[in-house]
Enzyme design. Structure first.
Site, PDB file in Angstrom:
ATOM      1  N   CYS A  94     -17.645  38.855  13.389  1.00  0.00           N
ATOM      2  CA  CYS A  94     -17.242  37.451  13.354  1.00  0.00           C
ATOM      3  C   CYS A  94     -15.731  37.370  13.458  1.00  0.00           C
ATOM      4  O   CYS A  94     -15.024  38.142  12.788  1.00  0.00           O
ATOM      5  CB  CYS A  94     -17.717  36.825  12.045  1.00  0.00           C
ATOM      6  SG  CYS A  94     -17.284  35.090  11.888  1.00  0.00           S
TER       7      CYS A  94
ATOM      8  N   HIS B  63     -26.074  32.678  14.134  1.00  0.00           N
ATOM      9  CA  HIS B  63     -24.761  33.031  13.567  1.00  0.00           C
ATOM     10  C   HIS B  63     -23.791  31.849  13.690  1.00  0.00           C
ATOM     11  O   HIS B  63     -23.130  31.475  12.709  1.00  0.00           O
ATOM     12  CB  HIS B  63     -24.193  34.273  14.278  1.00  0.00           C
ATOM     13  CG  HIS B  63     -22.815  34.640  13.833  1.00  0.00           C
ATOM     14  ND1 HIS B  63     -22.525  35.828  13.193  1.00  0.00           N
ATOM     15  CD2 HIS B  63     -21.635  33.982  13.927  1.00  0.00           C
ATOM     16  CE1 HIS B  63     -21.230  35.853  12.908  1.00  0.00           C
ATOM     17  NE2 HIS B  63     -20.663  34.758  13.351  1.00  0.00           N
ATOM     18  N   GLU B  64     -23.713  31.265  14.889  1.00  0.00           N
ATOM     19  CA  GLU B  64     -22.754  30.167  15.097  1.00  0.00           C
ATOM     20  C   GLU B  64     -23.132  28.938  14.285  1.00  0.00           C
ATOM     21  O   GLU B  64     -22.262  28.309  13.676  1.00  0.00           O
ATOM     22  CB  GLU B  64     -22.645  29.819  16.585  1.00  0.00           C
ATOM     23  CG  GLU B  64     -22.036  30.909  17.441  1.00  0.00           C
ATOM     24  CD  GLU B  64     -20.768  31.508  16.868  1.00  0.00           C
ATOM     25  OE1 GLU B  64     -19.966  30.771  16.262  1.00  0.00           O
ATOM     26  OE2 GLU B  64     -20.577  32.724  16.984  1.00  0.00           O
TER      27      GLU B  64
ATOM     28  N   HIS C 168     -22.108  28.785  10.648  1.00  0.00           N
ATOM     29  CA  HIS C 168     -20.739  28.340  10.343  1.00  0.00           C
ATOM     30  C   HIS C 168     -20.709  26.850   9.990  1.00  0.00           C
ATOM     31  O   HIS C 168     -19.818  26.401   9.264  1.00  0.00           O
ATOM     32  CB  HIS C 168     -19.813  28.579  11.541  1.00  0.00           C
ATOM     33  CG  HIS C 168     -19.352  30.006  11.674  1.00  0.00           C
ATOM     34  ND1 HIS C 168     -18.529  30.608  10.758  1.00  0.00           N
ATOM     35  CD2 HIS C 168     -19.601  30.938  12.621  1.00  0.00           C
ATOM     36  CE1 HIS C 168     -18.275  31.859  11.142  1.00  0.00           C
ATOM     37  NE2 HIS C 168     -18.923  32.091  12.270  1.00  0.00           N
TER      38      HIS C 168
END
Ligand code: NI
Length: 189
Positions: free
Chosen positions: A113, A155-156, A159
């Site tokens: 990341c 994953h994105e 955030h």
């Protein structure tokens, strides 16, 4: 536009639940400028994706994919370039039907990341997902993706819910410095 500073783990802004893009913000100059900054910043860092909170913007906007090989993940499949606002992710089973989280198959894979520079860890993610959201001009997006592509989306979007991948690492024997784990990638962190 501009290459922006990427916030690093420890910054409280990375732990917040981001605000949805409001109706009047779609197709706006401000949103267009934000996406240009995300693209410039991701490209400068050779990222596989970037979320608005990583540059200190409290909005549910992510970009991912480059449409070509990424030097930080040279063995990874190519992910189409995507801009996604207000995403919703639903885990799927092997029949690609919506299911409860506990019934969805997981797969382990290495992640890094840009907000956690120099480190890599193995993270379990749903193998198959359905995701919906909106393009920056407000058009609905509706996709079924699997494997590495599904991992990047998860994953994105994490955030946007204030989650960084180290919070999802289950086995800390598979978490460490890129230069030690993958010396061939150390120049790209
Ligand atoms: Ni990240």
């Amino acid at each position: 536009m501009a290459v922006r500073e990427i916030l690093k783990m420890g910054d409280a802004r990375l732990l917040a639940y981001a605000k949805p893009v409001a109706a009047h913000q779609f197709a706006s100059l401000a949103l267009t400028d934000l996406i240009a900054d995300l693209e410039d910043t991701m490209q400068a860092a050779n990222g596989a994706g970037l979320a608005a909170p990583q540059i200190g913007v409290d909005l549910q906007v992510v970009i991912f994919g480059t449409g070509q090989m990424n030097p930080r993940y040279p063995d990874a499949p190519i992910v189409p370039k995507t801009v996604l606002c207000n995403p919703v992710i639903t885990p799927l089973n092997h029949q690609m039907q919506a299911c409860l989280e506990q019934d969805a198959p997981l797969s382990d894979g290495w992640e890094g990341c840009l907000s956690v520079p120099g480190l890599r860890g193995v993270v379990p993610r749903f193998l198959h997902i359905h995701y919906t959201g909106f393009s920056p001009d407000g058009q609905p997006i509706n996709k079924y993706v699997t494997g590495f592509h599904a991992r990047v989306v998860q994953h994105e979007c994490d955030h946007l819910w204030g989650k960084l991948y180290p919070m999802r690492v289950k086995d800390f024997t598979q978490f460490g410095y890129t230069e030690v784990l993958f010396p061939e990638l150390s120049s790209t962190a």
